[in-house]
Design a protein around this motif. Sequence first.
Motif, PDB file in Angstrom:
ATOM      1  N   LEU A 157      -5.749  -0.926 -12.640  1.00 13.31           N
ATOM      2  CA  LEU A 157      -6.346  -1.339 -11.373  1.00 13.31           C
ATOM      3  C   LEU A 157      -5.438  -0.996 -10.194  1.00 13.31           C
ATOM      4  O   LEU A 157      -5.914  -0.687  -9.102  1.00 13.31           O
ATOM      5  N   LYS A 186       3.566   1.760  -6.300  1.00 13.94           N
ATOM      6  CA  LYS A 186       2.510   1.467  -7.274  1.00 13.94           C
ATOM      7  C   LYS A 186       2.657   2.263  -8.563  1.00 13.94           C
ATOM      8  O   LYS A 186       2.479   1.723  -9.661  1.00 13.94           O
ATOM      9  N   MET A 196      -5.974   2.885  -9.688  1.00 12.26           N
ATOM     10  CA  MET A 196      -7.325   3.431  -9.663  1.00 12.26           C
ATOM     11  C   MET A 196      -7.720   3.929  -8.266  1.00 12.26           C
ATOM     12  O   MET A 196      -8.256   5.029  -8.111  1.00 12.26           O
ATOM     13  N   GLU A 197      -7.440   3.137  -7.244  1.00 15.45           N
ATOM     14  CA  GLU A 197      -7.785   3.542  -5.885  1.00 15.45           C
ATOM     15  C   GLU A 197      -6.809   4.570  -5.336  1.00 15.45           C
ATOM     16  O   GLU A 197      -7.179   5.390  -4.484  1.00 15.45           O
ATOM     17  N   GLU A 198      -5.574   4.524  -5.794  1.00 16.27           N
ATOM     18  CA  GLU A 198      -4.565   5.461  -5.301  1.00 16.27           C
ATOM     19  C   GLU A 198      -4.832   6.886  -5.786  1.00 16.27           C
ATOM     20  O   GLU A 198      -4.526   7.856  -5.091  1.00 16.27           O
ATOM     21  N   SER A 218       2.247   4.292  -2.377  1.00 17.22           N
ATOM     22  CA  SER A 218       2.011   4.987  -3.640  1.00 17.22           C
ATOM     23  C   SER A 218       3.255   5.045  -4.509  1.00 17.22           C
ATOM     24  O   SER A 218       3.176   4.945  -5.747  1.00 17.22           O
ATOM     25  N   ASN A 221      -4.976  12.322  -2.660  1.00 15.01           N
ATOM     26  CA  ASN A 221      -3.591  11.866  -2.778  1.00 15.01           C
ATOM     27  C   ASN A 221      -2.745  13.012  -3.320  1.00 15.01           C
ATOM     28  O   ASN A 221      -2.990  13.521  -4.405  1.00 15.01           O
ATOM     29  N   ASN A 229       0.833  -1.209   0.000  1.00 15.03           N
ATOM     30  CA  ASN A 229       0.000   0.000   0.000  1.00 15.03           C
ATOM     31  C   ASN A 229       0.865   1.255   0.000  1.00 15.03           C
ATOM     32  O   ASN A 229       0.625   2.197   0.763  1.00 15.03           O
ATOM     33  N   SER A 270      -6.952   9.169  -5.842  1.00 10.81           N
ATOM     34  CA  SER A 270      -8.041   9.976  -5.300  1.00 10.81           C
ATOM     35  C   SER A 270      -7.588  11.431  -5.234  1.00 10.81           C
ATOM     36  O   SER A 270      -6.393  11.727  -5.256  1.00 10.81           O
TER      37      SER A 270
END
Length: 310
Positions: free
Chosen positions: A125, A95, A128-130, A92, A135, A90, A132
């Motif tokens: 994918l 990722k 996508m959640e990172e 950033s 962030n 988790n 936001s």
Amino acid sequence: MSTSKFTFMVKTLVNLTWPTFSPNRIKNFAVVNHPSKHEPPQSGDTEDKLAKYWSSNKTVGEVLRKADTLYEDKNYIEVYELLNRLKYNNNSEVKWRIARVLYQATADNVLPLEIEKEMIDEAYLLLMEEASEGNMNANVHKWFAIICDCHHKLLGLEERIKGYHHVLKHLRIAYKLDPNDVTVSFLLGKLCFDLANLQGFKRFIAETFFAEPPRSTFEEAYQYLGRVEEISERNFLSNVYYLGRTCYKLKQFYKAKHYLNVACCMKPKNEYERKQFGEAKQLLARVEKYTLGKEILYPNFNCDLEKTME
């Protein structure tokens, strides 16, 4: 992604860039990076190999620095192999780097479309959640915008047009967080130019048969493209070329001639730039008839000249 498909991807990349890799290394790499199996098997020698793979005595910072060095040397498989161990931490920073190397591996369009799509989907994918609005990592938004466009492009024209809203949104966030990123400024400028250029019947067709694209202006495009020149003057043929086209659209013909002349004096570095080099010459021939004064390029030119004469 099946093991056979991923093995094919790795073999393809190895044949292109790393011909000295041994077959055993290719095979081991494909096994440990099987996307649907993140826990090592519980039997045989493979257990010891995979347990060693997933463990690391290095800090995240050390791994990232090593990954960046490998990326600069274009060792993309090694970068993925290294960072994949930290994919579920988790983080950033991890990722967006994985997304970057997955994108780079597909950038030359030499892989089968199915493999390319799976790699882009994985990157999409992952970010996508990172990505936001909360962030504050500019690189996350930058690479999500790039991956987002690739993802929607593979889904078809309608999906790509719909995706422009997300691409523009995240590029603007990335620019706000880091206005000195040349890539973000150029991508924003080019996208704004393309959207501003989509007028009249073209926009009507897009809205009627596909989806409504976002709107922008040539003034906004000039702002971002001009920022690139402020940061790195005359170092990017594509940017100078688009500045010339933007000024032409704004009817600032002296500026257009200036930038197009500069573009025609630069040496293309790849096929993409060679195409723009030729287009710059063609557009320059169209604006050569304009003989406007330097005051259009330099608003205070006459005033400064008078002060000098005094």
